[in-house]
Scaffold this motif. Structure first.
Motif, PDB file in Angstrom:
ATOM      1  N   VAL A 135       2.034  -6.311  -0.458  1.00 30.00           N
ATOM      2  CA  VAL A 135       1.206  -7.290  -1.243  1.00 30.00           C
ATOM      3  C   VAL A 135      -0.266  -6.383  -1.636  1.00 30.00           C
ATOM      4  CG1 VAL A 135      -1.022  -8.698  -1.364  1.00 30.00           C
ATOM      5  CG2 VAL A 135       1.725  -8.946  -0.484  1.00 30.00           C
ATOM      6  N   ALA A 136      -0.559  -4.978  -0.411  1.00 28.65           N
ATOM      7  CA  ALA A 136      -2.373  -4.550  -0.799  1.00 28.65           C
ATOM      8  C   ALA A 136      -1.770  -2.972   0.277  1.00 28.65           C
ATOM      9  CB  ALA A 136      -3.545  -5.220  -0.026  1.00 28.65           C
ATOM     10  N   GLY A 137      -2.390  -2.401  -0.072  1.00 23.45           N
ATOM     11  CA  GLY A 137      -2.248  -1.662   0.828  1.00 23.45           C
ATOM     12  C   GLY A 137      -1.058  -0.443   1.168  1.00 23.45           C
ATOM     13  N   ARG A 138      -0.485   0.264   2.362  1.00 29.36           N
ATOM     14  CA  ARG A 138       0.597   1.364   2.297  1.00 29.36           C
ATOM     15  C   ARG A 138       1.389   0.672   4.218  1.00 29.36           C
ATOM     16  NH1 ARG A 138      -0.550   4.406   5.984  1.00 29.36           N
ATOM     17  NH2 ARG A 138      -2.236   5.045   6.707  1.00 29.36           N
ATOM     18  N   GLY A 195      -2.115  -2.059   5.459  1.00 29.25           N
ATOM     19  CA  GLY A 195      -1.499  -2.559   4.281  1.00 29.25           C
ATOM     20  C   GLY A 195      -1.161  -4.166   5.393  1.00 29.25           C
ATOM     21  N   GLU A 201      -8.149  -7.664   6.024  1.00 26.30           N
ATOM     22  CA  GLU A 201      -8.459  -6.665   4.990  1.00 26.30           C
ATOM     23  C   GLU A 201      -7.462  -5.280   5.263  1.00 26.30           C
ATOM     24  OE1 GLU A 201     -11.623  -8.947   1.635  1.00 26.30           O
ATOM     25  OE2 GLU A 201     -11.339  -6.741   2.485  1.00 26.30           O
ATOM     26  N   VAL A 202      -6.906  -4.352   4.224  1.00 22.75           N
ATOM     27  CA  VAL A 202      -7.515  -3.233   4.738  1.00 22.75           C
ATOM     28  C   VAL A 202      -7.928  -2.776   4.570  1.00 22.75           C
ATOM     29  CG1 VAL A 202      -6.528  -1.064   3.367  1.00 22.75           C
ATOM     30  CG2 VAL A 202      -5.244  -3.628   3.293  1.00 22.75           C
TER      31      VAL A 202
END
Lengths: 243, 409, 223
Positions: B137-140, B187, B162-163
């Motif tokens: 959904v976000a990041g890696r 992530g 959050e990331v």
């Protein structure tokens, strides 16, 4: 005539006179409490699968204040504990944070040992939480002892029943059996190698056995015990924790 | 024989209105089956992927771990775990070392009271079993050996993380001493079920450090890459390996909770399909019975001329099947778009309900229309027609030639 | 002698007891006859026709067709006999609506265990004057034409006898007469035995022998 009647009718009056619990425990307290104390400890946590050994430096002041710092092994070095009154804090160096321990966490073994944080917290006299009776005499490791039975006044105590052997000469509680309400034996806490240091008697070795597990015990060995080292207030403060 | 087929085929188009009614019945039944089977299939599929994620298709643990599992015993571990991994891989399966433990987690300054599970495994577990690379959904994903973590969507929300935030978790070593770990959140993932979305994911090395378990793991998850229904055979295959002697090897459907849910789902599947078939067949029976009763004279004369009972049955059943064929095809055509819609949008059952279920499920249920389901629905549609025609057909055989005389009198 | 009926009776259970549709009927019928069973409703004529047509079996007495005792046959054997040797014409035609005239006639051959010879079927329809209607369906034909198809169907397998139950009941008098004339012609040309059950004068005027029944018993035989 009156004296004979009294001698026969009052329970507990044998040939040897038993001290009162009050009396005895007061003396035990007096021996174990100190203005200041510092020592080095080696804590060996023995479990059936493996054994871990820690070393720590410990300071104490009065009955209410104690501070310890772990020196080894490497992953635990720098971990500190501070007790003030009935509050306990821990400093975790790897995350640089102070954690206050409370509630159920206190019943956990410190560093996974058989000594719980709560066990270590114990400061106030047993008499506050228990009603005590001297039950007679006994022996432990060739030492003559008084035996006592303590029953907790309230149910929320970790060990509702304690049986204590107090060495008659050193007044050190050389053996304790700690029971649950059901009568099940939870732990056995013994103290060995009692030496006289600066006018007090102090055990050089303590062993706490977890009777609910097999082959599980923790042994603490002390060195460099001193009761007169001046300790600064700062040692028993939050700041010391975070340093 | 062929002429009978020809006769039956012609009878299909005889009474247009009634044939249409029968067709409509089969159509409805087939459409319902298409949707219902897709839905239950999707449900089971979602369930099973959730299961595969949290329980492993087949898992290997020490007997002691299995015994004390509820207590999450960190000391009942497999160490060294490498020989076990090698033994499993030598048999052609994927093997993933797996560690998990309960911790309290914080993001930010205070040590928080958010309790969650931290999971540690190798990158291929995250990428291939959990498909996390497709679920970011976000990041890696985690790349470094230590110091990085992924958060499940629900956990990230609970923590307000959050990331890039610093995640501090307080766990335990296998000896019971406190074990703090600090990582950076790289992530956030939506794993697809509520249990996994409340977890934090770290590298194997990180968890091994936290638990103080060098070169070990608590479980080994085995993935055969094939249908999860064949897990039992995989487990039996592994049980023969001497390198795994003394370890407990379990297929996911041998573990009580999951087995019950799985069996329940399959029962619902069959009851649902059976129910639709039965009720629809009754509808077909109704209309076809009218046909039979109307054709008493005709059947009577055929009997008089020598038609035997089985041929009469055959004639009516084929007629029913003919009507059913049209209905089945149309029903499939009608049901498919509905099923596809549900496959895309799903039905929301609500987080509360999802949380109450003992296995990891999402709050939205999606249908899954596979070719197998489409074919099954079609064939079941034909079955409906055949069953519905059977009773009237049997009734037709009781028409005696004499009846041909008496009719219309 | 084609048919011999000896003290034939037929009893049906009804309510608490029974009803005797036929009582003690004895009769001889020759091959090539053109005969009617006549009488009011309930006289037993249809029942009698059913029995000689092998559609039913007698409760008492015996019927012999070509020397074979029908009462000793199983249902299956009776069915086979009927399929091979008996043709039917009903008052409601009972043609198969989804088949053409030709195909309707063909059915009789197939079910009778005979080869489906389309030429033969065509000829049967020509014989009843329907050369132009071979491929028409029943709903494209008049009542009279339909009945003729039924007759062709009945005759195509060259049966021992044709039984016709009220064949004119659904036809107007013009068609009824035409159909009966046709059957009479077929009887004379081909020697097919026709047995009718009727109370229609069109039939009675054309048959050569009439067996009058009343209350299940033979009243008189004319001539």
């Amino acid at each position: 005539m009156m004296q004979l009647f009294l001698a026969l009718s009052v329970p507990g009056l044998h040939a040897e006179e038993l001290p009162t619990a009050q009396d005895l425990l007061a003396k035990v307290d007096a021996n174990m409490t100190f203005e200041s104390r510092s020592l080095e400890a080696t804590m060996e946590v023995v479990k059936p699968k493996r054994t871990k050994t820690y070393t720590l430096q410990s300071y104490g002041r009065g009955a209410d204040e104690a501070a310890s710092e772990f020196l080894s092994p490497a992953r635990d070095a720098g971990t500190k504990m501070l007790k003030r009154g009935d509050e306990l804090w821990m400093y975790l160096p790897s995350i640089e944070k102070v954690q206050k321990l409370s509630g159920h966490m206190l019943r956990q073994g410190m560093m996974g040992s058989d000594v719980s944080y709560e066990d270590m917290m114990e400061s106030s006299s047993w008499l506050t939480h228990y009603t005590a009776t001297v039950t007679g005499s006994g022996e432990f490791e060739d030492q003559a002892c008084w035996t006592l039975e303590l029953k907790a006044r309230q149910d929320d105590v970790s060990y509702p029943v304690r049986k204590v052997w107090v060495a008659k000469d050193s007044l050190v509680p050389v053996k304790q059996e700690l029971y649950a309400l059901s009568g099940m034996l939870i732990k056995v806490w013994t103290m060995h190698d009692v030496r006289e240091i600066e006018g007090r008697y102090y055990p050089m070795r303590m062993r706490i056995e977890d009777k609910l597990q097999q082959d599980s015990y923790t042994e603490m060995r002390f060195a460099n015990v001193s009761f007169s080292v001046p300790l600064e207030d700062e040692v028993f403060s939050q700041r010391w924790l975070e340093r | 024989m062929v002429w009978l087929l020809r006769l039956a085929a012609r009878n299909v188009f005889r009474n247009t209105r009634r044939s249409l009614l029968t067709t409509a019945t089969v159509l409805l039944g087939t459409a319902m089956l298409t949707v219902a089977l897709s839905f239950v299939g999707g449900l089971l599929g979602g369930l099973m992927s959730g299961v595969a994620a949290t329980a492993g298709e087949v898992r290997i643990v020490t007997p002691e771990y299995e015994l004390r599992e509820a207590l999450m015993p960190l000391d009942a571990n497999i160490a060294p775990v490498e020989p076990v991994l090698e033994a499993v891989r030598a048999r052609g399966y994927a093997a993933h070392p797996f560690l998990s433990s309960g911790v309290t987690a914080t993001v930010g300054e205070d040590i928080g009271e958010v309790f969650c599970q931290v999971v540690g495994s190798d990158p291929s577990y995250y990428a291939e079993v959990l498909d996390l690379d497709e679920r970011l959904v976000a990041g890696r994903l985690i790349e470094a050996e230590r110091g990085e973590s992924l958060l499940g969507l629900a956990l990230a929300e609970d923590l307000g993380a959050e990331v890039g935030d610093e995640l501090v978790v307080l766990g335990q070593t296998q000896d019971g001493s406190m074990s703090p770990v600090k990582t950076t959140v790289v992530g956030v993932v939506d794993v697809g079920n509520i249990i996994s979305n409340r977890q934090a994911f770290m590298s194997l090395a990180e968890l091994q450090w936290m638990i103080d378990l060098e070169g070990g793991a608590l479980q080994v998850y085995v993935d055969s890459g094939a249908d999860i229904g064949g897990a039992r055979e995989v487990a039996q295959d592994l049980a023969q390996d001497p390198a795994l002697a003394g370890l407990t090897i379990q297929a996911w459907n041998e573990r009580d909770t999951f087995r019950q849910i799985y069996d329940l789902s399959r029962t619902i599947h069959f009851v649902l399909a059976g129910g639709i078939v039965f009720i629809t067949a009754l509808g077909v029976l109704n209309t076809m019975m009218m046909s039979v009763l109307e054709r008493t004279g005709e059947v009577g004369v055929l009997r008089a001329m020598g038609m035997k009972g089985p041929s009469v049955v055959f004639m009516f059943v084929v007629e029913g099947l003919g009507i059913g064929l049209v209905g089945s095809v149309l029903g499939l055509a009608l049901g498919t778009p509905v099923a596809l819609y549900l496959q895309r949008h799903g039905i929301e059952i609500g987080q509360d309900v999802a949380n109450k279920v003992a296995v990891p499920v999402n709050s939205t249920f999606y249908a899954d229309l596979t070719p197998e389901i489409a074919v099954s629905a079609f064939l079941l549609g034909l079955l409906i027609a055949a069953l519905g025609a059977l009773v009237p057909a049997l009734r037709a055989t009781s028409i005696q030639p004499v009846d041909a005389m008496r009719s219309h009198r | 002698m084609l048919l011999k009926l000896d003290r034939v009776g037929k009893r049906y259970p009804m309510g608490g007891g029974h009803v005797d549709a036929l009582k003690d009927v004895s009769l001889e019928i020759q091959a090539g006859e053109f005969l009617a069973f006549a009488g009011p409703s309930g006289s037993g004529k249809t029942t009698l026709l059913n029995l000689v047509g092998c559609l039913d079996t007698p409760s008492s007495g015996s019927i012999q067709l070509d020397g074979q005792d029908l009462g000793r046959m199983s249902r299956g054997q009776l069915g086979q006999l009927r399929a091979a040797r008996i043709g039917f014409v009903f008052q409601s035609f009972n043609l198969i609506p989804v088949l053409s005239a030709l195909e309707n006639v063909e059915v009789a051959l197939r079910l009778g265990g005979l080869p489906a010879d389309l030429d033969r079927c065509e000829q049967a329809l020509v014989d009843v004057g329907l050369k132009e209607q071979l491929h028409k369906r029943p709903n494209q034909m008049s009542g009279g034409q339909q009945q003729r198809v039924a007759i062709a169907r009945a005759l195509v397998k060259q049966p021992a006898l044709v039984i016709a139950d009220e064949p004119t009941a659904n036809l107007d008098s013009h068609n009824g007469e035409a159909v009966l004339d046709l059957m009479r012609a077929l009887n004379e040309d081909k020697g097919a035995t026709f047995l009718f059950s009727t109370h229609d004068s069109i039939v009675l005027d054309r048959v050569r022998r009439t067996v009058w029944l009343r209350d299940g018993v033979v009243q008189k035989i004319e001539p």
